[in-house]
Design a protein around this motif. Structure first.
Motif, mmCIF file in Angstrom:
data_model
loop_
_atom_site.group_PDB
_atom_site.id
_atom_site.type_symbol
_atom_site.label_atom_id
_atom_site.label_comp_id
_atom_site.label_asym_id
_atom_site.label_seq_id
_atom_site.Cartn_x
_atom_site.Cartn_y
_atom_site.Cartn_z
ATOM 1 N N LEU A 24 0.836 -1.335 0.031
ATOM 2 C CA LEU A 24 0.011 0.040 -0.081
ATOM 3 C C LEU A 24 0.835 1.176 0.020
ATOM 4 O O LEU A 24 0.448 2.316 -0.685
ATOM 5 C CB LEU A 24 -0.896 0.167 1.145
ATOM 6 N N HIS A 25 1.955 1.185 0.833
ATOM 7 C CA HIS A 25 2.957 2.628 0.651
ATOM 8 C C HIS A 25 3.457 2.477 -0.648
ATOM 9 O O HIS A 25 3.342 3.837 -1.285
ATOM 10 C CB HIS A 25 4.160 2.077 1.453
ATOM 11 N N ILE A 26 3.752 1.643 -1.375
ATOM 12 C CA ILE A 26 4.443 1.888 -2.730
ATOM 13 C C ILE A 26 3.035 2.116 -3.621
ATOM 14 O O ILE A 26 3.501 2.954 -4.276
ATOM 15 C CB ILE A 26 4.967 0.238 -3.310
ATOM 16 N N ALA A 27 2.014 1.451 -3.657
ATOM 17 C CA ALA A 27 1.090 1.966 -4.444
ATOM 18 C C ALA A 27 0.642 3.453 -4.201
ATOM 19 O O ALA A 27 0.149 4.141 -5.371
ATOM 20 C CB ALA A 27 -0.310 1.075 -4.177
ATOM 21 N N CYS A 28 0.566 3.897 -3.062
ATOM 22 C CA CYS A 28 0.109 5.225 -2.951
ATOM 23 C C CYS A 28 1.111 6.159 -2.895
ATOM 24 O O CYS A 28 0.752 7.477 -3.543
ATOM 25 C CB CYS A 28 -0.612 5.410 -1.560
ATOM 26 N N PHE A 29 2.583 5.894 -2.914
ATOM 27 C CA PHE A 29 3.381 6.764 -2.709
ATOM 28 C C PHE A 29 4.555 6.552 -3.833
ATOM 29 O O PHE A 29 5.080 7.668 -4.408
ATOM 30 C CB PHE A 29 4.021 6.880 -1.313
ATOM 31 N N PHE A 30 5.203 5.463 -4.054
ATOM 32 C CA PHE A 30 6.501 5.223 -4.450
ATOM 33 C C PHE A 30 6.594 4.781 -5.854
ATOM 34 O O PHE A 30 7.771 4.197 -6.278
ATOM 35 C CB PHE A 30 7.314 4.246 -3.445
ATOM 36 N N LYS A 31 5.610 4.634 -6.568
ATOM 37 C CA LYS A 31 5.417 4.108 -8.123
ATOM 38 C C LYS A 31 6.681 5.117 -8.845
ATOM 39 O O LYS A 31 6.570 6.260 -8.800
ATOM 40 C CB LYS A 31 4.306 3.963 -8.720
ATOM 41 N N GLY A 32 7.569 4.255 -9.449
ATOM 42 C CA GLY A 32 8.571 5.364 -10.253
ATOM 43 C C GLY A 32 9.691 5.686 -9.568
ATOM 44 O O GLY A 32 10.624 6.617 -10.258
ATOM 45 N N TRP A 33 9.623 5.497 -8.251
ATOM 46 C CA TRP A 33 10.935 6.035 -7.437
ATOM 47 C C TRP A 33 12.014 5.148 -7.433
ATOM 48 O O TRP A 33 11.947 3.971 -7.969
ATOM 49 C CB TRP A 33 10.629 6.325 -5.978
ATOM 50 N N GLU A 34 13.156 5.501 -7.196
ATOM 51 C CA GLU A 34 14.499 4.838 -7.092
ATOM 52 C C GLU A 34 14.270 3.701 -5.943
ATOM 53 O O GLU A 34 14.093 4.122 -4.770
ATOM 54 C CB GLU A 34 15.754 5.686 -7.024
#
Length: 518
Positions: free
Chosen positions: A303-313
């Motif tokens: 959920l952290h990745i889906a809400c915030f971090f897609k496309g981050w290093e």
């Protein structure tokens, strides 16, 4: 030696023995058996099997059908709705007549919830392949395992286990390659690559099913959306909008194409507007299966990745997650194995519809904004900070608006967010100083106009990143920030004073590049 091998193989083939029996009865039995074999029918693959043939050719090569010396197990791996089952049916139809017997066990995950369900699947497997006059029955799972070995151990068979999600299912249906005769082929479709590896189906025997290319996606959508000889024309931008939303996922193309079948441009436009806010339930429910099967801490990472971090290093994501008490290395690995994320060129990627599903779950956890654990929309953050809602469950806020914004709230607005552990503010400033709760682990605020205040007492902050800000001094002693690992004041041209960093014993990285400290 080749003739020896051939004779040995021939001796292991099951056949018919006349002995002292009646020859005519034996012949009738053989004819009946052959008639039964010929009656085996292929499966329905799909209404429109677009892009399947080329993949079947690749799978035939991986299956090495010319070799009859050993048993080969292979996996079809990919996210939900990607077309694994469709492809498995297609390769089954293409090759099943090359084997003495075959079985396609569909929906294994769904049909093996309990102990008795696995017994039923074992019975189907045996009866599909042996085609006995009287149906075989299995008393228990262990008995079924033994029976499969005894009855199929010398037969060249084709078995497809569709939608497998745990080793218990594999262990009951295809526990060892020795259960089946030489030349047998076992195909397993799954969303979990680690399960395949655990069953000794290694990477060179795993075919990753990927999204459709643009041409295939357009063809599949058109087949479902536009009836033959349709006179109704739909604007190209609307068609492209649906294609962009589906991002090559066959399930989405089929569901949306069927929904838009024979509808006009106004309905296409309205549907696209709705999809931008509300995910399609049919598509969402299929994608959500992978999420439901996760452990609770891995769900939180997802959920952290889906809400915030897609496309981050990816390295940056690891630091953030670890700082917030997650076990990022294994968590991210599991999400990759479950086909929920991909890592491309050191950046973390996720299919748009999987991201949308994750965001929908984060919102659905509670209708009350105070009870929502993650906030990423500007309006929601302003609402929660501006209102007198009392204590809140918000654990993470990441704001990255396209243009700079200034938020006018009371300086102590953040203090009611007592559970807040992650705060990333990009392109965001406040009317005045802000005070943050001590629970925060990760604070990332580029261009910060001042050093934030904190409540009194020990702080749990692990990373403090105020790069490019106009901070002049760090007023607090680092004695209260004993968990700090990362400090970034790079390009803070106005920074003239730093406190004694020896008070932060866990400090690993200090970046003061471009800061003119006296």
């Amino acid at each position: 030696m080749r003739w020896k091998k051939a004779l040995f193989a021939a001796g292991n083939l099951s056949g018919w023995h006349l002995n002292d029996g009646d020859e005519s009865e034996l012949i009738q039995g053989i004819v009946k058996f052959i008639s039964t074999q010929l009656s085996r029918t292929p499966l329905h693959v799909a209404d429109y099997p677009v892009g399947i043939d080329s993949q079947v050719v690749k799978l035939r090569g991986m299956l090495n059908l010319e070799s009859t010396d050993d048993v080969l197990m292979m996996g079809l791996w990919g996210q939900g709705g990607i077309g694994k089952t469709t492809l498995a049916k297609a390769i089954y139809n293409d090759i099943f007549r090359l084997f003495e017997g075959s079985s396609f066990l569909a929906h294994v995950r769904e049909n093996s919830k309990g102990y008795e369900d696995l017994v039923a699947l074992q019975e189907i497997l045996l009866n599909d392949i042996l085609l006995p006059e009287k149906r075989l029955e299995v008393s228990n799972v262990d008995g079924g395992k033994k029976l499969i070995q005894q009855r199929l151990g010398r037969k060249r068979v084709l078995v497809v286990l569709d939608d497998v999600d745990c080793l218990r299912q594999l262990g009951a249906l295809a526990g060892k390659d020795k259960w089946f005769g030489d030349g047998s082929r076992i195909i397993v479709t799954t969303r979990d690559s680690h399960m395949l590896t655990s069953h000794e189906i290694y990477r060179d025997r795993v075919y990753e099913v990927t999204t459709m290319n643009d041409g295939e996606a357009h063809e599949l959508l058109s087949k479902h959306a536009f009836p033959p000889h349709q006179k109704l024309k739909i604007r190209t931008d609307l068609v492209n909008g649906v294609l962009n939303h589906a991002k090559g996922l066959p399930l989405a193309l089929e569901v949306l194409g069927s929904f838009l079948h024979n509808r006009g441009e106004a309905e296409w436009d309205s549907t696209l507007r709705r999809l931008s806010k509300f995910p399609n339930k049919t598509i969402n429910d299929v994608l959500k299966i992978s999420y439901i099967g996760l452990e609770e801490d891995h769900k939180e990472i997802f959920l952290h990745i889906a809400c915030f971090f897609k496309g981050w290093e990816i390295g940056h994501i690891y630091k953030v997650l670890n700082s917030c008490d997650f076990k990022a290395t294994i968590g991210v690995k599991v999400l990759y194995e479950r086909s929920l994320i991909k890592i491309e060129s050191r950046t973390l990627q996720m299919h748009d519809l999987i991201q949308s599903m994750g965001m929908d779950i984060a919102k659905q956890k509670c209708d009350d904004l105070r009870r929502q654990s993650r906030l990423w929309l500007y309006e929601d953050v302003v609402d929660i900070l501006s209102s007198n809602m009392g204590d809140c469950d918000v654990k993470a806020i990441v704001l990255n608006p396209p243009e700079p914004v200034k938020i006018s709230v009371n300086g102590d607005a953040f203090t009611k967010l007592r559970r807040l552990t992650l705060l990333i503010l990009r392109n965001v400033s406040f009317q005045g100083p802000i005070c943050l709760p001590n629970e925060i682990r990760w604070l990332e605020w580029p261009d910060a106009p001042q050093f934030p205040e904190f409540a009194s007492g020990p702080k749990k902050l692990v990373s403090l990143d105020l790069r490019n800000g106009t901070v002049t001094i760090v007023p607090k002693s680092l004695d209260e920030f004993r968990q700090l690992k990362y400090i970034n004041f790079s390009s803070c041209n106005s920074l003239v004073h730093m406190p004694d960093i020896s008070c932060a014993p866990n400090l690993e990285k200090l970046n003061l590049l471009g800061a003119e400290i006296w």
